[in-house]
Design an enzyme around this catalytic site. Structure first.
Site, PDB file in Angstrom:
ATOM      1  N   HIS A 101       0.851  -1.190   0.000  1.00 27.35           N
ATOM      2  CA  HIS A 101       0.000   0.000   0.000  1.00 27.35           C
ATOM      3  C   HIS A 101       0.881   1.232   0.000  1.00 27.35           C
ATOM      4  O   HIS A 101       2.037   1.182   0.434  1.00 27.35           O
ATOM      5  CB  HIS A 101      -0.944   0.014   1.209  1.00 27.35           C
ATOM      6  CG  HIS A 101      -0.235  -0.129   2.516  1.00 27.35           C
ATOM      7  ND1 HIS A 101       0.180  -1.339   3.017  1.00 27.35           N
ATOM      8  CD2 HIS A 101       0.161   0.802   3.425  1.00 27.35           C
ATOM      9  CE1 HIS A 101       0.795  -1.154   4.177  1.00 27.35           C
ATOM     10  NE2 HIS A 101       0.794   0.145   4.442  1.00 27.35           N
ATOM     11  N   HIS A 103       0.913   5.308   1.049  1.00 24.07           N
ATOM     12  CA  HIS A 103       0.276   6.407   1.786  1.00 24.07           C
ATOM     13  C   HIS A 103       0.385   7.691   0.955  1.00 24.07           C
ATOM     14  O   HIS A 103       1.464   8.002   0.432  1.00 24.07           O
ATOM     15  CB  HIS A 103       1.015   6.680   3.103  1.00 24.07           C
ATOM     16  CG  HIS A 103       1.050   5.522   4.059  1.00 24.07           C
ATOM     17  ND1 HIS A 103       0.253   5.462   5.174  1.00 24.07           N
ATOM     18  CD2 HIS A 103       1.803   4.390   4.079  1.00 24.07           C
ATOM     19  CE1 HIS A 103       0.516   4.343   5.851  1.00 24.07           C
ATOM     20  NE2 HIS A 103       1.457   3.679   5.196  1.00 24.07           N
TER      21      HIS A 103
END
Ligand code: AMP
Ligand code: ZN
Length: 138
Positions: A101, A103
């Site tokens: 992932h 940010h």
């Protein structure tokens, strides 16, 4: 591929509800449950990759352009003054969820400093030596 035990697989594929700001066939972008600042978002690939080293380059190639779009929207819609794009690989690097992932963290003038480090010192000889070692793995 998905991992049945992975919470981000479930969120990315819509099995668990999330505050979604964007979705296409490859990604879901959600708001972080523990935001570092107002609007902190996470880009989640729908496919499960543990981290950047294991990810499909065809997927990762799409991440920075998407992060740029999200950052621009944060500036225009939330009044952010800038943003950080952060991606952690490995527990020692701060990764806590082992589904790749990215940010996107909006930053506001006068807000707390968050993504920073204390610069060390490297001689040109040391840097050249380390560069040679890393190059062997590329
Ligand atoms: P990292 O430390 O890079 O692995 O980041 C994991 C991030 O996921 C943290 O910022 C958490 O606040 C966030 N997070 C964990 N679980 C959830 C969840 N269910 N929904 C949204 N964000 C989450
Ligand atoms: Zn997953």
């Amino acid at each position: 591929m998905r991992d049945e035990n992975c919470i981000f697989c479930k969120i990315a594929n819509g099995e668990i509800p999330s505050a979604t700001i964007y979705e296409d066939e490859t990604f879901r972008v959600i708001l972080d449950l523990g935001p570092a600042s107002k609007g902190h978002a996470l880009i989640l690939p729908k496919e499960h990759f543990k981290d950047l080293c294991e990810a499909d380059p065809a997927v990762t190639a799409k991440i920075l352009p998407l992060a740029g779009r999200i950052g621009r929207a944060m500036k225009e819609q939330l009044g952010a003054d800038g943003f950080n794009v952060v991606q952690n690989n490995g527990g020692c690097a701060g990764q806590t969820v082992f589904h790749l992932h990215v940010h996107v963290i909006p930053r506001y003038e006068g807000g707390p400093s968050m993504v920073s480090w204390t610069p060390g010192k490297g001689t040109s000889e040391e840097l050249a030596e380390i560069a040679e070692v890393i190059k062997q793995g590329l």
